[in-house]
Design a protein around this motif. Structure first.
Motif, PDB file in Angstrom:
ATOM      1  N   MET A 111       0.829  -1.211   0.000  1.00  0.00           N
ATOM      2  CA  MET A 111       0.000   0.000   0.000  1.00  0.00           C
ATOM      3  C   MET A 111       0.862   1.259   0.000  1.00  0.00           C
ATOM      4  O   MET A 111       0.533   2.260  -0.648  1.00  0.00           O
ATOM      5  N   GLY A 112       1.981   1.204   0.708  1.00  0.00           N
ATOM      6  CA  GLY A 112       2.902   2.338   0.694  1.00  0.00           C
ATOM      7  C   GLY A 112       3.440   2.607  -0.696  1.00  0.00           C
ATOM      8  O   GLY A 112       3.559   3.768  -1.127  1.00  0.00           O
ATOM      9  N   ALA A 113       3.736   1.529  -1.432  1.00  0.00           N
ATOM     10  CA  ALA A 113       4.238   1.703  -2.795  1.00  0.00           C
ATOM     11  C   ALA A 113       3.170   2.291  -3.714  1.00  0.00           C
ATOM     12  O   ALA A 113       3.473   3.112  -4.589  1.00  0.00           O
ATOM     13  N   VAL A 114       1.910   1.898  -3.510  1.00  0.00           N
ATOM     14  CA  VAL A 114       0.813   2.434  -4.322  1.00  0.00           C
ATOM     15  C   VAL A 114       0.680   3.944  -4.135  1.00  0.00           C
ATOM     16  O   VAL A 114       0.276   4.663  -5.051  1.00  0.00           O
ATOM     17  N   LEU A 115       1.036   4.442  -2.955  1.00  0.00           N
ATOM     18  CA  LEU A 115       0.900   5.870  -2.656  1.00  0.00           C
ATOM     19  C   LEU A 115       2.067   6.713  -3.175  1.00  0.00           C
ATOM     20  O   LEU A 115       2.027   7.935  -3.083  1.00  0.00           O
ATOM     21  N   MET A 116       3.098   6.070  -3.708  1.00  0.00           N
ATOM     22  CA  MET A 116       4.258   6.814  -4.185  1.00  0.00           C
ATOM     23  C   MET A 116       3.902   7.677  -5.404  1.00  0.00           C
ATOM     24  O   MET A 116       3.010   7.322  -6.178  1.00  0.00           O
ATOM     25  N   PRO A 117       4.611   8.795  -5.597  1.00  0.00           N
ATOM     26  CA  PRO A 117       4.316   9.701  -6.721  1.00  0.00           C
ATOM     27  C   PRO A 117       4.961   9.244  -8.021  1.00  0.00           C
ATOM     28  O   PRO A 117       5.690  10.007  -8.675  1.00  0.00           O
ATOM     29  N   TRP A 118       4.691   8.005  -8.411  1.00  0.00           N
ATOM     30  CA  TRP A 118       5.260   7.445  -9.630  1.00  0.00           C
ATOM     31  C   TRP A 118       4.138   7.164 -10.621  1.00  0.00           C
ATOM     32  O   TRP A 118       2.949   7.273 -10.295  1.00  0.00           O
TER      33      TRP A 118
END
Length: 428
Positions: free
Chosen positions: A380-387
């Protein structure tokens, strides 16, 4: 025929039955996805896919209930094979199932205002009712599946898996042929749950008499179930519920591109995860019966998963883009660079589907839950990244499962070492 030979043949037959049922379920799921995507279009499919993801996120959570029922029934069966402890507290299984169904129904009724609008949109709030009915029915299906697994009734479990998938395909195709809307498709998706449960209850009612009770108290069973369901929720967040999670953080993403991305995620994980999902309860019982050499068994299964992932990735690299374009048109070419990475990401999650039952078979509920929850939190943290959304998806489905695998494997090695120490002290 010796007892060991008979046991070996029954084990092989069980694998064939569950494997065959998993193929039926997997093919049915594929065909449902293909039919809706082709006939409704990718933009409309994205709405159906989010409903499917939310429903199967709930179903995935309830899989933890199935795992706990498998463990509890299997433990009681082994205890009865030796000697039942006088005065041992026990819980009636039907009453516990009704309690769990009531809790699930109330939870959905109370919480849906928080998630239904962002997930479905204002025009599709009618999907909440079939979702709630399906979730409550699935409590009974999950519990029944756990009881059958704990009793070793693999043919009856295979009937649940295969019949559920076949009925769902028939229902969805019928609604599409009649021109039904999203609500009718939703009812078609959930209808097989009660039908399958009723059918198997009739077929296996005499064999189920051995599991009218499980040892423990309502409190202990609810506590264990809550931990396995928390782990299952984390599992579902990265598997069936992942498209719904993405939908919450996909503002500004082209709907056709988003539909193509969900399609790729769904179809490329199914060959690895559908069979392993069907075998979860079997693996739990398998690892529980191999306490002395569980590490060897775990390494063997993980090796098979790694080889299967590599082969599937190679096939995807050679023919994946062509097959997707042939099935769904040139729009899906937008996600062609993600196809092979998605296969490897699915292989990482598949590894957790193997280590999870191994950990739970040692009654290590805390480590089992921790592995899945840590994996989901990192994802979930990765999904929130600005990428870019494709990069977020790959990072989420690789880094998260890698952390979970580390926790699970460490727990299995630790419990095995503790067992060896106990045996050494007993001998000395």
């Amino acid at each position: 025929m010796s007892e060991s030979t008979g046991s070996g043949r029954r084990g092989k037959l069980s694998i064939l039955l569950i494997g065959g049922a998993a193929v039926v379920a997997g093919v049915s799921g594929y065909l449902v996805t293909l039919a809706v995507a082709q006939q409704a279009g990718l933009a409309a499919y994205s709405v159906f896919a989010v409903f499917w993801a939310v429903l199967y996120f709930i179903v995935g959570c309830l899989f933890g209930l199935q795992q706990e029922m498998t463990r509890a029934v299997s433990a009681r069966t082994r205890a009865l094979a030796t000697a039942e402890v006088p005065g041992q507290p026990r819980v009636p299984v039907p009453k516990f199932v009704l309690l769990a169904a009531g809790i699930v129904g109330i939870a959905i009724a109370v919480s849906f205002p928080l998630w239904a609008l962002p997930a479905f949109g204002a025009s599709q709030l009618g999907l909440v009712l079939p979702l709630a009915v399906g979730a409550v029915a699935c409590v009974a299906v999950a519990s029944l599946s756990g009881v059958l697994s704990g009793l070793g009734l693999w043919a009856d479990l295979a009937l649940i898996v295969g019949l559920d998938g076949a009925l769902r395909l028939a229902a969805v195709l019928s609604v599409l042929a009649l021109g039904g809307d999203q609500t009718w498709l939703a009812w078609a998706v959930i209808a097989p749950f009660p039908i399958t449960m009723g059918t198997v209850l009739v077929v296996a009612r005499k064999r189920l008499a051995l599991a009218r009770y499980v040892d423990g108290t309502y409190r202990s069973l609810l506590w264990n179930s809550s931990r396995t369901m928390l782990a299952a929720a984390a599992m579902a967040a990265m598997v069936t519920g992942f498209p719904a999670l993405l939908a919450l953080f996909a503002d500004g993403v082209d709907r056709a591109y988003f539909g193509a991305l969900i399609l790729a995620i769904t179809l490329l994980r199914a060959p690895l995860l559908v069979p392993l999902t069907a075998f979860q309860s079997y693996l739990l019982v398998f690892f529980a019966s191999r306490e002395a050499n569980i590490i060897r068994a775990l390494v063997l299964f993980l090796t098979v998963v790694a080889i299967g992932t590599a082969v599937f990735a190679g096939m995807t690299a050679l023919w994946g883009e062509q097959v997707f374009v042939w099935l769904f048109g040139v729009t899906v070419r937008q996600v062609s660079d993600l196809l092979v990475p998605l296969v490897f990401a699915s292989g990482m999650i598949a590894g957790l589907f193997v280590t999870g039952p191994a950990v739970l078979s040692r009654d290590s509920h805390t480590a089992y839950t921790a592995g899945w929850v840590v994996a989901a939190v990192i994802a979930m943290g990765a999904v929130l990244m600005p990428w870019a959304i494709g990069d977020r998806v790959i990072a989420a489905l690789v880094i998260g499962p890698a952390a979970g695998l580390f926790i699970h494997i460490t727990a299995v090695v630790r419990t095995s070492a503790q067992r060896r120490d106990r045996l050494s002290r007993d001998v000395s």
